[in-house]
Scaffold this motif. Structure first.
Motif, PDB file in Angstrom:
ATOM      1  N   TYR A 114       0.925  -1.155  -0.135  1.00  0.00           N
ATOM      2  CA  TYR A 114       0.324   0.067   0.074  1.00  0.00           C
ATOM      3  C   TYR A 114       0.760   1.423  -0.063  1.00  0.00           C
ATOM      4  N   ILE A 115       0.200   2.316  -0.724  1.00  0.00           N
ATOM      5  CA  ILE A 115       1.054   3.632  -0.431  1.00  0.00           C
ATOM      6  C   ILE A 115      -0.027   4.525   0.341  1.00  0.00           C
ATOM      7  N   VAL A 116       0.478   5.276   1.355  1.00  0.00           N
ATOM      8  CA  VAL A 116      -0.418   5.855   2.163  1.00  0.00           C
ATOM      9  C   VAL A 116      -0.063   7.557   2.188  1.00  0.00           C
ATOM     10  N   LEU A 117      -0.825   8.064   1.691  1.00  0.00           N
ATOM     11  CA  LEU A 117      -0.809   9.596   1.710  1.00  0.00           C
ATOM     12  C   LEU A 117      -1.515  10.222   2.886  1.00  0.00           C
ATOM     13  N   ASP A 118      -0.407  10.946   3.737  1.00  0.00           N
ATOM     14  CA  ASP A 118      -0.873  11.489   4.971  1.00  0.00           C
ATOM     15  C   ASP A 118      -1.006  13.057   4.692  1.00  0.00           C
ATOM     16  N   ARG A 119      -2.240  13.654   4.414  1.00  0.00           N
ATOM     17  CA  ARG A 119      -2.396  15.088   4.405  1.00  0.00           C
ATOM     18  C   ARG A 119      -1.491  15.610   3.306  1.00  0.00           C
ATOM     19  N   GLY A 137       3.326  -1.453  -9.371  1.00  0.00           N
ATOM     20  CA  GLY A 137       2.270  -2.618  -8.987  1.00  0.00           C
ATOM     21  C   GLY A 137       1.874  -2.785  -7.581  1.00  0.00           C
ATOM     22  N   PHE A 138       1.583  -1.339  -6.960  1.00  0.00           N
ATOM     23  CA  PHE A 138       1.119  -1.133  -5.634  1.00  0.00           C
ATOM     24  C   PHE A 138      -0.407  -1.636  -5.868  1.00  0.00           C
ATOM     25  N   GLU A 139      -0.874  -2.268  -4.623  1.00  0.00           N
ATOM     26  CA  GLU A 139      -2.286  -2.923  -4.485  1.00  0.00           C
ATOM     27  C   GLU A 139      -3.380  -1.778  -4.120  1.00  0.00           C
ATOM     28  N   LEU A 140      -2.789  -0.724  -3.339  1.00  0.00           N
ATOM     29  CA  LEU A 140      -3.980   0.202  -2.813  1.00  0.00           C
ATOM     30  C   LEU A 140      -3.490   1.436  -2.349  1.00  0.00           C
ATOM     31  N   ALA A 141      -3.987   2.461  -2.780  1.00  0.00           N
ATOM     32  CA  ALA A 141      -3.571   3.731  -2.319  1.00  0.00           C
ATOM     33  C   ALA A 141      -4.518   4.366  -1.285  1.00  0.00           C
ATOM     34  N   VAL A 142      -4.174   4.855  -0.114  1.00  0.00           N
ATOM     35  CA  VAL A 142      -4.836   5.149   1.046  1.00  0.00           C
ATOM     36  C   VAL A 142      -4.796   6.552   1.345  1.00  0.00           C
ATOM     37  N   PHE A 143      -5.906   7.330   1.481  1.00  0.00           N
ATOM     38  CA  PHE A 143      -5.779   8.697   1.481  1.00  0.00           C
ATOM     39  C   PHE A 143      -6.182   8.859   3.055  1.00  0.00           C
ATOM     40  N   VAL A 144      -5.263   9.445   3.785  1.00  0.00           N
ATOM     41  CA  VAL A 144      -5.655   9.864   5.125  1.00  0.00           C
ATOM     42  C   VAL A 144      -6.443  11.306   5.257  1.00  0.00           C
ATOM     43  N   LYS A 145      -7.573  11.471   6.182  1.00  0.00           N
ATOM     44  CA  LYS A 145      -8.246  12.702   6.161  1.00  0.00           C
ATOM     45  C   LYS A 145      -7.101  13.993   6.068  1.00  0.00           C
ATOM     46  N   PHE A 164      -7.635   5.291 -12.956  1.00  0.00           N
ATOM     47  CA  PHE A 164      -8.516   4.360 -13.302  1.00  0.00           C
ATOM     48  C   PHE A 164      -8.220   2.856 -12.718  1.00  0.00           C
ATOM     49  N   ARG A 165      -6.772   2.598 -12.379  1.00  0.00           N
ATOM     50  CA  ARG A 165      -6.138   1.544 -12.260  1.00  0.00           C
ATOM     51  C   ARG A 165      -5.790   1.253 -10.663  1.00  0.00           C
ATOM     52  N   VAL A 166      -5.432   2.284 -10.003  1.00  0.00           N
ATOM     53  CA  VAL A 166      -4.990   2.083  -8.627  1.00  0.00           C
ATOM     54  C   VAL A 166      -6.192   2.289  -7.685  1.00  0.00           C
ATOM     55  N   PRO A 167      -6.658   1.197  -6.976  1.00  0.00           N
ATOM     56  CA  PRO A 167      -7.682   1.460  -5.940  1.00  0.00           C
ATOM     57  C   PRO A 167      -7.369   2.511  -4.870  1.00  0.00           C
ATOM     58  N   ILE A 168      -8.113   3.080  -4.528  1.00  0.00           N
ATOM     59  CA  ILE A 168      -8.338   4.118  -3.603  1.00  0.00           C
ATOM     60  C   ILE A 168      -9.267   4.184  -2.489  1.00  0.00           C
ATOM     61  N   CYS A 169      -8.612   4.259  -1.045  1.00  0.00           N
ATOM     62  CA  CYS A 169      -9.797   4.154   0.104  1.00  0.00           C
ATOM     63  C   CYS A 169      -9.311   5.173   0.675  1.00  0.00           C
ATOM     64  N   PHE A 170     -10.104   5.760   1.759  1.00  0.00           N
ATOM     65  CA  PHE A 170     -10.254   7.064   2.479  1.00  0.00           C
ATOM     66  C   PHE A 170     -10.318   6.569   3.957  1.00  0.00           C
ATOM     67  N   VAL A 171      -9.445   6.939   4.848  1.00  0.00           N
ATOM     68  CA  VAL A 171      -9.408   6.572   6.209  1.00  0.00           C
ATOM     69  C   VAL A 171      -9.350   8.002   7.196  1.00  0.00           C
ATOM     70  N   ASP A 172     -10.090   8.100   7.996  1.00  0.00           N
ATOM     71  CA  ASP A 172     -10.024   9.241   8.838  1.00  0.00           C
ATOM     72  C   ASP A 172      -9.114   9.581   9.791  1.00  0.00           C
ATOM     73  N   GLU A 176      -7.840   4.468  12.387  1.00  0.00           N
ATOM     74  CA  GLU A 176      -8.504   3.726  11.245  1.00  0.00           C
ATOM     75  C   GLU A 176      -7.312   3.314  10.200  1.00  0.00           C
ATOM     76  N   LEU A 177      -6.358   3.693  10.052  1.00  0.00           N
ATOM     77  CA  LEU A 177      -5.357   3.494   9.107  1.00  0.00           C
ATOM     78  C   LEU A 177      -4.628   2.293   9.525  1.00  0.00           C
ATOM     79  N   ILE A 178      -4.306   2.294  10.944  1.00  0.00           N
ATOM     80  CA  ILE A 178      -3.549   1.224  11.375  1.00  0.00           C
ATOM     81  C   ILE A 178      -4.320  -0.042  11.691  1.00  0.00           C
ATOM     82  N   GLY A 179      -5.522   0.126  12.020  1.00  0.00           N
ATOM     83  CA  GLY A 179      -6.497  -0.963  12.016  1.00  0.00           C
ATOM     84  C   GLY A 179      -6.553  -1.544  10.535  1.00  0.00           C
ATOM     85  N   LEU A 180      -6.726  -0.962   9.391  1.00  0.00           N
ATOM     86  CA  LEU A 180      -6.731  -1.274   8.011  1.00  0.00           C
ATOM     87  C   LEU A 180      -5.459  -2.199   7.718  1.00  0.00           C
TER      88      LEU A 180
END
Length: 259
Positions: A114-119, A137-145, A164-172, A176-180
């Motif tokens: 995962y790549i995590v974008l923190d603010r 080839g990263f599986e997921l991009a996580v956008f921190v609030k 269009f190809r990299v799935p994105i999810c959002f955490v508060d 929430e990030l560490i749990g995921l």
């Protein structure tokens, strides 16, 4: 194809509203500009809601619309209305409204990173990171609030189709990030200038969730405190820090190098 000549037309007004994040979130849609991005979206199966073109349709644009059977969803705008809708100085003459994908977070998947974008705030950095995540080839991009909207026009252009190809999810936030991350068997890897461990001494080949911090303030202190590992990118020169997208590229491509 139908013509829209009034700015009060409800289809035009709906598209115009998507220039604002509030309405992108409300309707689950965003806009893309140019024939190349539309071709990429169609290739990746992204649902297209509407297409807007100038009266002087090019042969390339006509071929794309005809091949994808989009003529019934295509609207011809006057030059003035088209200019109001576009986000670039020299638009390529085609603007499309597409749906945001629904992200299904892979659970328990072994090996993916995962790549995590923190603010992060700079659209160019965010788009470049998504594009590099796609290439690495990263599986997921996580956008921190607090991170800028990945569906804003500037990020969409900078990502150049990788959106269009990299799935994105959002955490508060950190909890929430560490749990995921831990739920899915990943190690939370934070980056910091003062860390003792160099990135090439850390296994970033698989099951790593790499955090890239805000351009000015770095990673949230809570995330640094709770990270599984903290690493740094050694620098030989006198500069104080690297650009966020450059740092992300170095760390993400360590996965490719080790493989």
């Amino acid at each position: 194809m139908r013509e829209i000549s009034s700015k009060d037309n409800k289809i035009f007004r709906h598209a115009l509203s998507l220039k604002t994040k509030k309405y992108r979130d409300k309707y689950g849609e965003y806009m893309i500009e140019g024939p190349n991005l539309l071709k990429e979206a169609l290739k990746e199966g992204i649902e297209t809601e509407a297409v807007f073109v100038r009266p002087e349709l090019t042969s390339e644009e006509a071929e794309i619309l005809g091949g994808a059977d989009l003529e019934r969803k295509t609207f011809v705008l006057s030059g003035k209305l088209f200019d109001e809708l576009k986000d670039t100085e020299t638009s390529q003459g085609i603007i499309s409204v597409v749906r945001k994908p629904e992200t299904v977070i892979p659970e328990g998947s072994h090996g993916g990173n995962y790549i995590v974008l923190d603010r992060l705030q700079d659209p160019g950095n965010i788009g470049t990171i998504l594009r590099t995540a796609d290439a690495a080839g990263f599986e997921l991009a996580v956008f921190v609030k607090g991170t800028a909207d990945p569906y804003s026009p500037k990020v969409v252009r900078s990502a150049a189709g990788s959106l269009f190809r990299v799935p994105i999810c959002f955490v508060d936030g950190p909890d929430e990030l560490i749990g995921l991350v831990h739920k899915n068997g990943k190690r939370l890897i934070a980056t910091a200038l003062e860390a003792d461990k160099a990135y090439y001494d850390c296994d970033l080949k698989e099951d790593a969730a790499i955090v890239i911090g805000n351009e000015g303030n770095g990673i949230d202190r809570e995330l640094l405190k709770r990270a599984d590992e903290i690493i740094t990118i050694p620098m030989a020169g006198n500069t104080e820090s690297l650009n966020a997208a450059v740092s992300a590229g170095i760390l993400m491509y360590e996965r490719i190098r080790r493989r």
